[in-house]
Design a protein around this motif. Structure first.
Motif, PDB file in Angstrom:
ATOM      1  N   ALA A 180      50.636  -6.461   3.823  1.00 29.20           N
ATOM      2  CA  ALA A 180      49.958  -7.700   3.409  1.00 29.20           C
ATOM      3  C   ALA A 180      49.759  -7.788   1.899  1.00 29.20           C
ATOM      4  O   ALA A 180      49.817  -8.871   1.307  1.00 29.20           O
ATOM      5  CB  ALA A 180      48.611  -7.832   4.122  1.00 29.20           C
ATOM      6  N   ASN A 181      49.558  -6.638   1.253  1.00 31.82           N
ATOM      7  CA  ASN A 181      49.245  -6.654  -0.190  1.00 31.82           C
ATOM      8  C   ASN A 181      50.492  -6.760  -1.078  1.00 31.82           C
ATOM      9  O   ASN A 181      50.380  -6.791  -2.298  1.00 31.82           O
ATOM     10  CB  ASN A 181      48.462  -5.388  -0.560  1.00 31.82           C
ATOM     11  N   GLU A 182      51.690  -6.803  -0.483  1.00 34.43           N
ATOM     12  CA  GLU A 182      52.903  -6.746  -1.298  1.00 34.43           C
ATOM     13  C   GLU A 182      53.449  -8.093  -1.763  1.00 34.43           C
ATOM     14  O   GLU A 182      54.210  -8.153  -2.722  1.00 34.43           O
ATOM     15  CB  GLU A 182      54.000  -5.993  -0.523  1.00 34.43           C
ATOM     16  N   ALA A 183      53.077  -9.184  -1.062  1.00 29.90           N
ATOM     17  CA  ALA A 183      53.737 -10.464  -1.368  1.00 29.90           C
ATOM     18  C   ALA A 183      52.849 -11.403  -2.195  1.00 29.90           C
ATOM     19  O   ALA A 183      51.620 -11.375  -2.100  1.00 29.90           O
ATOM     20  CB  ALA A 183      54.159 -11.151  -0.082  1.00 29.90           C
ATOM     21  N   THR A 191      43.710  -9.842   7.831  1.00 29.07           N
ATOM     22  CA  THR A 191      44.998  -9.846   7.134  1.00 29.07           C
ATOM     23  C   THR A 191      44.826 -10.351   5.706  1.00 29.07           C
ATOM     24  O   THR A 191      45.340  -9.766   4.749  1.00 29.07           O
ATOM     25  CB  THR A 191      46.014 -10.753   7.868  1.00 29.07           C
ATOM     26  N   VAL A 192      44.101 -11.449   5.583  1.00 29.31           N
ATOM     27  CA  VAL A 192      43.931 -12.048   4.252  1.00 29.31           C
ATOM     28  C   VAL A 192      43.154 -11.104   3.331  1.00 29.31           C
ATOM     29  O   VAL A 192      43.449 -11.011   2.132  1.00 29.31           O
ATOM     30  CB  VAL A 192      43.221 -13.415   4.337  1.00 29.31           C
ATOM     31  N   ALA A 193      42.199 -10.387   3.910  1.00 33.13           N
ATOM     32  CA  ALA A 193      41.404  -9.448   3.090  1.00 33.13           C
ATOM     33  C   ALA A 193      42.299  -8.397   2.440  1.00 33.13           C
ATOM     34  O   ALA A 193      41.994  -7.892   1.351  1.00 33.13           O
ATOM     35  CB  ALA A 193      40.338  -8.781   3.956  1.00 33.13           C
ATOM     36  N   SER A 194      43.425  -8.071   3.087  1.00 33.92           N
ATOM     37  CA  SER A 194      44.353  -7.092   2.515  1.00 33.92           C
ATOM     38  C   SER A 194      45.340  -7.702   1.525  1.00 33.92           C
ATOM     39  O   SER A 194      46.082  -6.978   0.870  1.00 33.92           O
ATOM     40  CB  SER A 194      45.166  -6.423   3.631  1.00 33.92           C
ATOM     41  N   MET A 195      45.413  -9.024   1.472  1.00 33.52           N
ATOM     42  CA  MET A 195      46.384  -9.661   0.580  1.00 33.52           C
ATOM     43  C   MET A 195      45.907  -9.624  -0.863  1.00 33.52           C
ATOM     44  O   MET A 195      44.726  -9.448  -1.136  1.00 33.52           O
ATOM     45  CB  MET A 195      46.588 -11.119   0.985  1.00 33.52           C
ATOM     46  N   LYS A 196      46.844  -9.835  -1.804  1.00 34.01           N
ATOM     47  CA  LYS A 196      46.458 -10.068  -3.190  1.00 34.01           C
ATOM     48  C   LYS A 196      45.520 -11.276  -3.233  1.00 34.01           C
ATOM     49  O   LYS A 196      45.734 -12.254  -2.499  1.00 34.01           O
ATOM     50  CB  LYS A 196      47.679 -10.419  -4.040  1.00 34.01           C
TER      51      LYS A 196
END
Lengths: 337, 337, 337
Positions: free
Chosen positions: A248-251, A283-288
């Protein structure tokens, strides 16, 4: 099957945009170069300003669009129709054509030849790949025979073929939200095998510098091998993941699409993996923090409703952009750029 | 179920009219006070003059209405559409939405959020009570998130809920034909249990002085008890009759609605009483000469066609008034009063 | 059944055109005289010039057409709608009316009375012969009662009855392509028994001098005897042939219509004769070089697609003429000639 002569004719009406859409058939994203996109995004920005400042304009006053939809599609149909009206033009909608002449056995070619005698422009949605090219060619032949100028046609989805205005609005949204399309990592999630949306988007992204794609899909719904080869040849970097939560944090951009239950062998097989392609608050919490979440809509559970209020969720703005992009397309093919 | 927070937000978008419709959701007749109605009738009169003297105007030039009808309703759909066109605006009709995105499982909230990105105004018809409030709230949330002004929504019927524009045109017609709404006796005939039309009309009539209602219906289709209590609390005088012919001379206004055969246990049970709710030449002969006969239409035998030519029969004028009332509503929520 | 009094009223609203269409119901080709046609063709020519030079005009700005189509008909519906828009007017389409009020059992008369309160003009397509006359009469009665001017109605096909705008566009096309309608030989091919199109065309042709008709049809689908008698009385010369290929060189105009398989006892019976009513490259090779080939469309194999590119094939231009003819009709009944 088109003859060689027909294919050549088709080329002259669906040729590369080269900065000028006037009178052309818009059949595929492959007609657009990077500089065509730059120019196109400027026009779409202009349309957004017109809508926000004045609501409407009248540059297409007196022009008539026929929306010929063999399949209903509320979103696409509505956004083309309202785009035309905001430009001052008029629309005649023919939706669910099975109810009419077509049910009497008329060919697509005959139908569009007749309509091209009434309209200034046709937007076509059809369930068969290649239908838009066939229709554009039929119009071109008849107009040439009658000594009249061509009537442009826009492909609004031809089966598993193309849906160029969708890919244009997707790239327009990324450009708008990320300040450009170079140096981005874009995650494509869901059914990557059958989704013409993600195929066209990937092709347009390949026009940009240092683009990385992450594919997240069930193994049976992987990106088609020949498209992967094509993207590789253009220098796109690609990786594959099994679960969106792991990467999740890569894009910079997450592009979510639907995974249909019917594609799986059993309800159990579907339930076992569906969580891997679903976006939740976790999921969003792990995103940039600057990542954006997109979806072509309609969604059916792939993104939790709780996510809607987060700033990352831009799918409704993305839908609104569809109207600006279609305003730019309509005014372009009618020679108003 | 709406949360407390959602209900509060809803209040701010569906609040009492208080003389200004601009940007508001019109969900219920309960938003209108007596002075709101006075003001509203003046606007509707003005719209009638525009139609009769010039046909159309252009105060809504450049504005786009989306008519989102989950159920088809020729009369309501047509009168809203044509009202918008007579004001110079444009309309995009989405009728019988089962054919499109919705059949792919999209929620009402998602659909209207997308459409609110294209349109200036949405008119919604839906089969479920509360759908209009849910839709208005979804629009309000999304617009707030994007920092954009609200898009008004008009409830054009939500199941057994409300249909405020119908009640407005009914009271407008009574006001026009009877020179006011105080001191009137109004007979409500037919299925008074399920008819949202008569419920909303009764509520609006309760805003006036010295109103008497006569209910004529089969016992199993009586006015709901809680509505009777509510009307009583507001000072409305009510009586009940078994046959319109027995009390034909008592009312200034006869409001006839359909009694559906399917509501009865048997064809015989229906035939035994149906004459009691039917208006014939004989019925009219017993009425006051100044009485008017109304019907929300469509009718299916409740009023003999021979009655149509009598001066008392005003139901087609009532239908025409529907357009003026909708012109007033549309121009009101778009801030043109 | 209409009463004597109703028939008289009908006469006053569907009377002979006599050079002025204003406010009239257009129900039948029999309302047109030869000089009405001359005048009409001039107006249609004018409309063609407007389309070709400016695209659109605004002589009907602010006027609203309701297209009330109980049967879908893409071609007729589209050409009326777009004709209205090219004149600057607005259109509300009601297509496939089974989905709406009508499914609740409302009569045609009630439906059009309501719509005449909203619209400036109604175009009606209905499956029953006489429906257009019934509707025109209902509108006339209600408008008279309310002391308002009549709302014109155009018959766009009433079952096996009439479809006057089709016959007008057919004769307009012949006049345009052949430089007049006198001294012509016109071949009518296909199902001559059930085709209201060929019946109305033959009636209009009978207004001209020295007209010869050749009928080419299966024996069971011959021209109706009473129509043959009527044409004979008007001095039309007629002959019959079994196969178009045997008489291909005799006509100035070949008017092809569909022969439905379902009309035959068996697939074999159909296959045995269908070639006799089909136009191929060989058929055209036998025709006069100046002959024209017409078809009301949709076609389903009666004319080979290879024929489309020949100069004799004018059926798509004929379809385009449909729009000009309908522009002339719409502007005529709204008093703009």
């Amino acid at each position: 099957m088109l003859t060689y002569e027909e294919r050549s004719k088709l080329f002259t009406i669906a040729e590369p945009i080269n900065g000028d859409l006037t009178g052309k058939a818009v059949l595929s994203v492959e007609q657009f170069s990077r500089s065509d996109l730059d120019r196109f995004f400027e026009e779409a920005d202009w349309m957004k300003r017109i809508k926000e400042q004045n609501g409407s304009t009248d540059i297409l006053r007196g022009k008539i669009l026929v929306n010929l939809f063999y399949e209903a599609s509320t979103r696409t149909d509505s956004s083309f129709s309202i785009a035309m009206k905001r430009l001052g033009g008029e629309v005649h909608n023919i939706v669910g054509v099975q109810f009419s002449s077509v049910s009497k056995g008329e060919t697509l070619s005959d139908t569009v030849r007749v309509l091209s005698g009434y309209a200034d422009l046709i937007v076509l949605r059809h369930h068969q790949k290649g239908a838009a090219a066939e229709a554009a060619l039929a119009i071109h032949k008849e107009r040439t025979k009658q000594g009249l100028p061509n009537i442009p046609l826009i492909n609004a989805g031809d089966g598993v073929g193309e849906h160029p205005s969708q890919a244009l609005l997707d790239t327009y949204t990324i450009n708008q939200k990320c300040g450009g399309l170079d140096d981005l990592t874009v995650g494509l999630v869901g059914d990557l095998k059958h989704g013409r949306t993600v195929h066209s988007l990937a092709k347009l992204l390949s026009l940009y510098r240092n683009v990385k794609l992450i594919f997240v899909s069930p193994e049976s719904l992987n990106m088609p091998e020949e498209l992967v080869e094509e993207l590789k040849a253009k220098g796109v970097q690609m990786s594959v993941a099994k679960d969106i939560n792991e990467v999740a944090n890569e894009a910079d951009v997450w592009y979510i699409t639907r995974v249909q239950k019917e594609r799986f062998e059993s309800e159990e097989a579907y339930q076992a993996v569906s969580g891997s392609y679903r976006v939740t608050l976790d999921t969003v919490a792990s995103m940039k923090p600057t990542a954006i979440i997109m979806h072509p809509l309609p969604r059916v559970g792939e993104i939790d409703e709780a996510v809607d209020e987060l700033p990352q969720a831009v799918y409704f703005e993305q839908a609104s952009n569809g109207m600006y992009v279609r305003m730019a397309l309509l005014s372009g093919v009618l020679g108003k750029w």
